[in-house]
Design a protein around this motif. Sequence first.
Motif, PDB file in Angstrom:
ATOM      1  N   GLY A 362      28.184 136.545  71.652  1.00  0.00           N
ATOM      2  CA  GLY A 362      28.313 137.170  70.336  1.00  0.00           C
ATOM      3  C   GLY A 362      29.644 137.858  70.146  1.00  0.00           C
ATOM      4  N   GLU A 370      29.691 140.098  74.366  1.00  0.00           N
ATOM      5  CA  GLU A 370      28.247 140.238  74.253  1.00  0.00           C
ATOM      6  C   GLU A 370      27.548 138.912  74.594  1.00  0.00           C
ATOM      7  OE1 GLU A 370      24.884 141.070  70.782  1.00  0.00           O
ATOM      8  OE2 GLU A 370      26.967 140.574  70.270  1.00  0.00           O
ATOM      9  N   ARG A 372      24.155 136.992  73.995  1.00  0.00           N
ATOM     10  CA  ARG A 372      22.949 137.017  73.166  1.00  0.00           C
ATOM     11  C   ARG A 372      21.773 136.322  73.845  1.00  0.00           C
ATOM     12  NH1 ARG A 372      25.612 135.871  67.150  1.00  0.00           N
ATOM     13  NH2 ARG A 372      26.607 137.933  66.970  1.00  0.00           N
ATOM     14  N   SER A 373      22.062 135.312  74.653  1.00  0.00           N
ATOM     15  CA  SER A 373      20.993 134.636  75.388  1.00  0.00           C
ATOM     16  C   SER A 373      21.601 133.898  76.578  1.00  0.00           C
ATOM     17  CB  SER A 373      20.245 133.644  74.484  1.00  0.00           C
ATOM     18  OG  SER A 373      21.110 132.605  74.052  1.00  0.00           O
TER      19      SER A 373
END
Length: 402
Positions: A362, A370, A372-373
Motif C-alpha cells: 500500500g 505498508e 496490505r496482505s
Amino acid sequence: MARTFEVDRCNRAAGGSPVRRWIKRLGFLLALLTIAAFIAYQQLWRPVSVHVVEVASGDLALEVTGTGLLDAHLSAVISTRIAGRILSIDVDQNDTVAAGQVVCRLDDSDLLRQVEIGQASVDVAGAAIDRAQTDVARSTAVLELARRDAKRMQEASQSGAASVQEVDTIVQQVKIAQADLARAEAGLVESRRQLAAAERTLDFYRAQLDDTVITSPFAGLVVRRDRDPGEVLVPGSSILRIIAPDQLWLSAWVDETAIASLAPEQEARIVFRSQPDHEYRGQVVRVGLEVDPESREFLVDIALTEVPPRWAIGQRAEAYIQTRVLADAVIVPARFIAARDGHMGVFVLSGDRAEWRPCEFGQRGREYVEVRSGLQPGERIVRGADEASSLALRPGKRVVLR
C-alpha cells in the motif's frame, strides 16, 4: 607377418592404442561432470548470503517528495535609478550589511552643478515674486488714488465746478488703474508658478543627487557582486544582490497528484546533494496554486529551520514532506521488496531456505512500505547481501545469514 606389422603401424598413426583413446574420453567426461557438478552446486546447493529482517507493525510516516533550489524569501537586487559612473563600491561578496548602509556611490559632479543651477533658478524666481508683489502694491495705491479723485470730481460736477469732460477723464484713469492692478496681480501669479516650477526642478536634481548614494534596503548578506568602480551604468543595471540569510527557503517542485495532501505548517526533511547523508528540518509555508503545463508539477515553499554550515543560493536539494502518519500498519523495508514474474513480493525465510511470497503493498514512506496482505508481523524476510547474492536468490534456495 608383413601384413600384421602394417596394420599395427596404421593404428599407431591413427592415434595410438584403443586403451589410450578410452582414457582420453574418460578424462574428458570426468571434466564435464566436474563442471556440471560445480554448476549444480552453485545453483542448487551452495547457500546464498542474505540479510534478514523481521516484519513489524508500527506507525508509517507518509511523505511527498520534490526537488528544488535553495533561495531566500527576502532578497533584493541592488541597482541604480539613474545613469552614471561608479565612483566606489563599499562592499563585496559574502559581506554582511546593515539596513541603510551605503554600498555604492556614483560620480555626482554633474548633478552637483545641476543642483547649483536649480538653486539659482529658485532664487531668481523668488526675486521675481518680490518685484511682482511690489508692482501689485504700487498698482493698488494708484487705483485707490484714482478712485478718490473720481469721487471728488463727481461731487464737483454736481455743484457745477467740474465739466463733463473732466469727469470722463478721471473715470478713464480709474479704469486704467484697475487694468494695471490686474496685470500686476497676473504677473504675481505667474512669478509664483515659475517659483514652484523652479523648486520642483531643484527637488528633482536633489533626488538625482541622492540617488548617487545607494544603500541597502535591509540587513543581510551580499551573495553576488556584478560591477566594479569605473563602470558606467544605465538605469536598472544590477550592482549587487543582497539576501536575508535568516529567511532561507527551498522552492521544491512536486507532482500535481500530491496537491490534496499538502498544506502549510507540515514538517519536511531537506537533503542537500552536497550532504546526502545529512538531513535538515523545515516547514511548509506556502503551497503554489499554479501547475506547470509541461512538467505537471507545482511549487511548494519550505522554510528551513536549520541550514548547513556552508550553503549557496541555487543549491539543489530533495524535500520529503510528511503528509500524515498511518498508525499500526504492517510494514517492511522498501529495499526487501522484489519483482518476480510480474508480481511484487518478498523472500520469506523458511528454515534455511528462501521462499517467494507475492504480497499486496500500500502506502510508501521514507524507508518502509505498508503490507496490505501476504505477510504477518513476526515473519522474517531476506534479501541478498550484495548484488551477486540478490541475482542468485531464487525460490527454495538455501541461504546463510550474514
